[in-house]
Design a protein around this motif. Sequence first.
Motif, PDB file in Angstrom:
ATOM      1  N   ALA A  85      -8.103  -9.264  -2.120  1.00 40.68           N
ATOM      2  CA  ALA A  85      -9.163  -8.448  -2.712  1.00 40.68           C
ATOM      3  C   ALA A  85      -9.582  -7.342  -1.759  1.00 40.68           C
ATOM      4  CB  ALA A  85     -10.353  -9.326  -3.085  1.00 40.68           C
ATOM      5  N   MET A  86      -9.653  -7.674  -0.465  1.00 42.99           N
ATOM      6  CA  MET A  86     -10.002  -6.672   0.541  1.00 42.99           C
ATOM      7  C   MET A  86      -8.952  -5.573   0.591  1.00 42.99           C
ATOM      8  SD  MET A  86     -10.557  -7.237   4.635  1.00 42.99           S
ATOM      9  CE  MET A  86      -8.824  -7.621   4.822  1.00 42.99           C
ATOM     10  N   ALA A  87      -7.666  -5.939   0.513  1.00 38.97           N
ATOM     11  CA  ALA A  87      -6.588  -4.940   0.521  1.00 38.97           C
ATOM     12  C   ALA A  87      -6.709  -4.003  -0.672  1.00 38.97           C
ATOM     13  CB  ALA A  87      -5.232  -5.638   0.514  1.00 38.97           C
ATOM     14  N   HIS A  88      -7.050  -4.536  -1.832  1.00 44.38           N
ATOM     15  CA  HIS A  88      -7.223  -3.691  -3.017  1.00 44.38           C
ATOM     16  C   HIS A  88      -8.401  -2.732  -2.827  1.00 44.38           C
ATOM     17  CE1 HIS A  88      -4.232  -5.041  -5.920  1.00 44.38           C
ATOM     18  NE2 HIS A  88      -4.449  -6.297  -5.539  1.00 44.38           N
ATOM     19  N   ARG A  89      -9.486  -3.194  -2.207  1.00 41.28           N
ATOM     20  CA  ARG A  89     -10.637  -2.310  -1.974  1.00 41.28           C
ATOM     21  C   ARG A  89     -10.242  -1.153  -1.064  1.00 41.28           C
ATOM     22  NH1 ARG A  89     -13.426  -7.245  -1.501  1.00 41.28           N
ATOM     23  NH2 ARG A  89     -13.470  -7.102   0.776  1.00 41.28           N
ATOM     24  N   LEU A 101       0.679  10.573  -2.262  1.00 42.49           N
ATOM     25  CA  LEU A 101       1.271   9.317  -1.830  1.00 42.49           C
ATOM     26  C   LEU A 101       1.066   8.230  -2.882  1.00 42.49           C
ATOM     27  CD1 LEU A 101       0.003   9.213   1.875  1.00 42.49           C
ATOM     28  CD2 LEU A 101       2.272   9.912   1.085  1.00 42.49           C
ATOM     29  N   ARG A 102       1.987   7.272  -2.884  1.00 43.49           N
ATOM     30  CA  ARG A 102       1.839   6.107  -3.748  1.00 43.49           C
ATOM     31  C   ARG A 102       1.455   4.913  -2.875  1.00 43.49           C
ATOM     32  NH1 ARG A 102       6.447   3.307  -7.662  1.00 43.49           N
ATOM     33  NH2 ARG A 102       5.095   1.633  -8.475  1.00 43.49           N
ATOM     34  N   LEU A 103       0.199   4.496  -2.998  1.00 45.42           N
ATOM     35  CA  LEU A 103      -0.305   3.348  -2.244  1.00 45.42           C
ATOM     36  C   LEU A 103      -0.376   2.156  -3.177  1.00 45.42           C
ATOM     37  CD1 LEU A 103      -1.534   5.959  -0.758  1.00 45.42           C
ATOM     38  CD2 LEU A 103      -3.216   4.357   0.181  1.00 45.42           C
ATOM     39  N   GLU A 104       0.180   1.023  -2.760  1.00 43.05           N
ATOM     40  CA  GLU A 104       0.110  -0.159  -3.610  1.00 43.05           C
ATOM     41  C   GLU A 104       0.015  -1.432  -2.788  1.00 43.05           C
ATOM     42  OE1 GLU A 104       3.690  -1.057  -5.875  1.00 43.05           O
ATOM     43  OE2 GLU A 104       4.768   0.475  -4.728  1.00 43.05           O
ATOM     44  N   VAL A 105      -0.686  -2.402  -3.364  1.00 43.97           N
ATOM     45  CA  VAL A 105      -0.762  -3.740  -2.791  1.00 43.97           C
ATOM     46  C   VAL A 105       0.280  -4.590  -3.501  1.00 43.97           C
ATOM     47  CG1 VAL A 105      -2.215  -5.754  -2.367  1.00 43.97           C
ATOM     48  CG2 VAL A 105      -3.223  -3.457  -2.349  1.00 43.97           C
ATOM     49  N   LEU A 106       1.209  -5.145  -2.753  1.00 47.65           N
ATOM     50  CA  LEU A 106       2.275  -5.932  -3.358  1.00 47.65           C
ATOM     51  C   LEU A 106       1.720  -7.232  -3.931  1.00 47.65           C
ATOM     52  CD1 LEU A 106       5.177  -5.436  -0.780  1.00 47.65           C
ATOM     53  CD2 LEU A 106       4.542  -4.022  -2.746  1.00 47.65           C
ATOM     54  N   GLU A 107       2.339  -7.695  -5.010  1.00 47.20           N
ATOM     55  CA  GLU A 107       1.891  -8.901  -5.689  1.00 47.20           C
ATOM     56  C   GLU A 107       2.067 -10.122  -4.781  1.00 47.20           C
ATOM     57  OE1 GLU A 107       0.385  -9.183  -8.572  1.00 47.20           O
ATOM     58  OE2 GLU A 107       0.429  -7.013  -8.857  1.00 47.20           O
ATOM     59  N   GLY A 108       1.210 -11.117  -4.992  1.00 43.31           N
ATOM     60  CA  GLY A 108       1.290 -12.357  -4.230  1.00 43.31           C
ATOM     61  C   GLY A 108       0.075 -13.211  -4.509  1.00 43.31           C
ATOM     62  N   GLY A 137       5.973   9.340   1.209  1.00 49.63           N
ATOM     63  CA  GLY A 137       5.644   9.184  -0.207  1.00 49.63           C
ATOM     64  C   GLY A 137       5.120   7.814  -0.599  1.00 49.63           C
ATOM     65  N   HIS A 138       5.434   6.772   0.203  1.00 54.09           N
ATOM     66  CA  HIS A 138       5.082   5.417  -0.199  1.00 54.09           C
ATOM     67  C   HIS A 138       4.431   4.626   0.930  1.00 54.09           C
ATOM     68  CE1 HIS A 138       8.203   6.507  -3.159  1.00 54.09           C
ATOM     69  NE2 HIS A 138       7.543   5.708  -3.974  1.00 54.09           N
ATOM     70  N   ILE A 139       3.449   3.796   0.548  1.00 50.28           N
ATOM     71  CA  ILE A 139       2.797   2.867   1.464  1.00 50.28           C
ATOM     72  C   ILE A 139       2.632   1.532   0.740  1.00 50.28           C
ATOM     73  CG2 ILE A 139       0.685   2.316   2.737  1.00 50.28           C
ATOM     74  CD1 ILE A 139       0.278   5.361   3.045  1.00 50.28           C
ATOM     75  N   HIS A 140       3.059   0.463   1.375  1.00 49.53           N
ATOM     76  CA  HIS A 140       2.912  -0.879   0.820  1.00 49.53           C
ATOM     77  C   HIS A 140       1.993  -1.708   1.704  1.00 49.53           C
ATOM     78  CE1 HIS A 140       7.047  -0.713  -1.443  1.00 49.53           C
ATOM     79  NE2 HIS A 140       6.118   0.053  -1.976  1.00 49.53           N
ATOM     80  N   VAL A 141       1.080  -2.431   1.064  1.00 47.36           N
ATOM     81  CA  VAL A 141       0.228  -3.395   1.765  1.00 47.36           C
ATOM     82  C   VAL A 141       0.549  -4.771   1.198  1.00 47.36           C
ATOM     83  CG1 VAL A 141      -2.124  -4.090   2.336  1.00 47.36           C
ATOM     84  CG2 VAL A 141      -1.581  -1.663   2.023  1.00 47.36           C
ATOM     85  N   SER A 142       0.834  -5.719   2.059  1.00 52.18           N
ATOM     86  CA  SER A 142       1.149  -7.074   1.606  1.00 52.18           C
ATOM     87  C   SER A 142       0.350  -8.094   2.394  1.00 52.18           C
ATOM     88  CB  SER A 142       2.654  -7.360   1.730  1.00 52.18           C
ATOM     89  OG  SER A 142       3.093  -7.192   3.059  1.00 52.18           O
ATOM     90  N   LEU A 152      -1.209  -9.612   7.378  1.00 53.93           N
ATOM     91  CA  LEU A 152      -1.452  -8.444   6.538  1.00 53.93           C
ATOM     92  C   LEU A 152      -0.574  -7.312   7.058  1.00 53.93           C
ATOM     93  CD1 LEU A 152      -4.384 -10.028   6.940  1.00 53.93           C
ATOM     94  CD2 LEU A 152      -5.183  -8.181   5.469  1.00 53.93           C
ATOM     95  N   ASP A 153       0.378  -6.882   6.240  1.00 55.23           N
ATOM     96  CA  ASP A 153       1.329  -5.849   6.637  1.00 55.23           C
ATOM     97  C   ASP A 153       1.014  -4.529   5.950  1.00 55.23           C
ATOM     98  OD1 ASP A 153       2.898  -7.505   8.277  1.00 55.23           O
ATOM     99  OD2 ASP A 153       4.033  -8.243   6.563  1.00 55.23           O
ATOM    100  N   VAL A 154       1.101  -3.452   6.706  1.00 53.96           N
ATOM    101  CA  VAL A 154       0.983  -2.096   6.162  1.00 53.96           C
ATOM    102  C   VAL A 154       2.259  -1.359   6.531  1.00 53.96           C
ATOM    103  CG1 VAL A 154      -0.311   0.069   6.172  1.00 53.96           C
ATOM    104  CG2 VAL A 154      -1.528  -2.116   6.395  1.00 53.96           C
TER     105      VAL A 154
END
Length: 243
Positions: A85-89, A101-108, A137-142, A152-154
């Motif tokens: 939830a914190m990553a989504h905020r 940029l495309r920022l997204e929180v990976l599913e899990g 262009g892309h950033i993933h948070v997992s 927590l990976d960025v």
Amino acid sequence: MLRTQQEMIRAVSHELRTPVARIRFAVQMVEDMTEEPVVRRQLQDIDGDIEELDQLVDEILTYARLGSDSAQGIQLATETTDCRAMAHRVVDTLAPLHAHLRLEVLEGEGVDVEADPRYLQRALSNLVANACRHAEGHIHVSVTREARAVRLDVEDDGAGVPEADRLLIFKPFARLDDSRTRRSGGYGLGLSIVQKIMAWHGGSVVVERSQRLGGARFSLLLPTPDMLQGEPRHAWGRRIGDA
């Protein structure tokens, strides 16, 4: 000596706020007195510089408040914190500022930790903001739970961080002499603040090559409760940081 240095940094930073505020007020007054496009453009540039000074003062005050590297004597206001939830905020806050940029929180699955939510979110936000400065262009948070830690990976698809510089970048005011730093700006304090926050929590921050996106992967590592039994938080953080 450390306490004296921190007090001096705080005092100087607070004193800087007053002349910066006076300059901003003067610039606004001059802006209201002229419609000349050239003058207004110059005033807008000055206002941008003032904003950068304000941000720098905030970073310096935060760094000084975090104290020494040992993190001894720090009292954290810990509570159960939902990392996903914190990553989504964090992503929801920063994504509108970086429309290219495309920022997204990976599913899990949901992952809870015992942490100070305000400071942990600041650490993650610093990493995502850092990725925004360097990504193409892309950033993933997992968020994942491992056997001995919550991770927590960025990750970004930028140029990455050379292996020889992966310790240097966490030092205060460190600036790498490469294209990654030259084109992005920054004050060289954001990653130092992240490292201190993680030391508070008995964890660590590390940087590697992103296998998924090809750029940098910054990871916040938080110990699970069983790892902390029988030893202080900062001891575990130093051990995994050294590893």
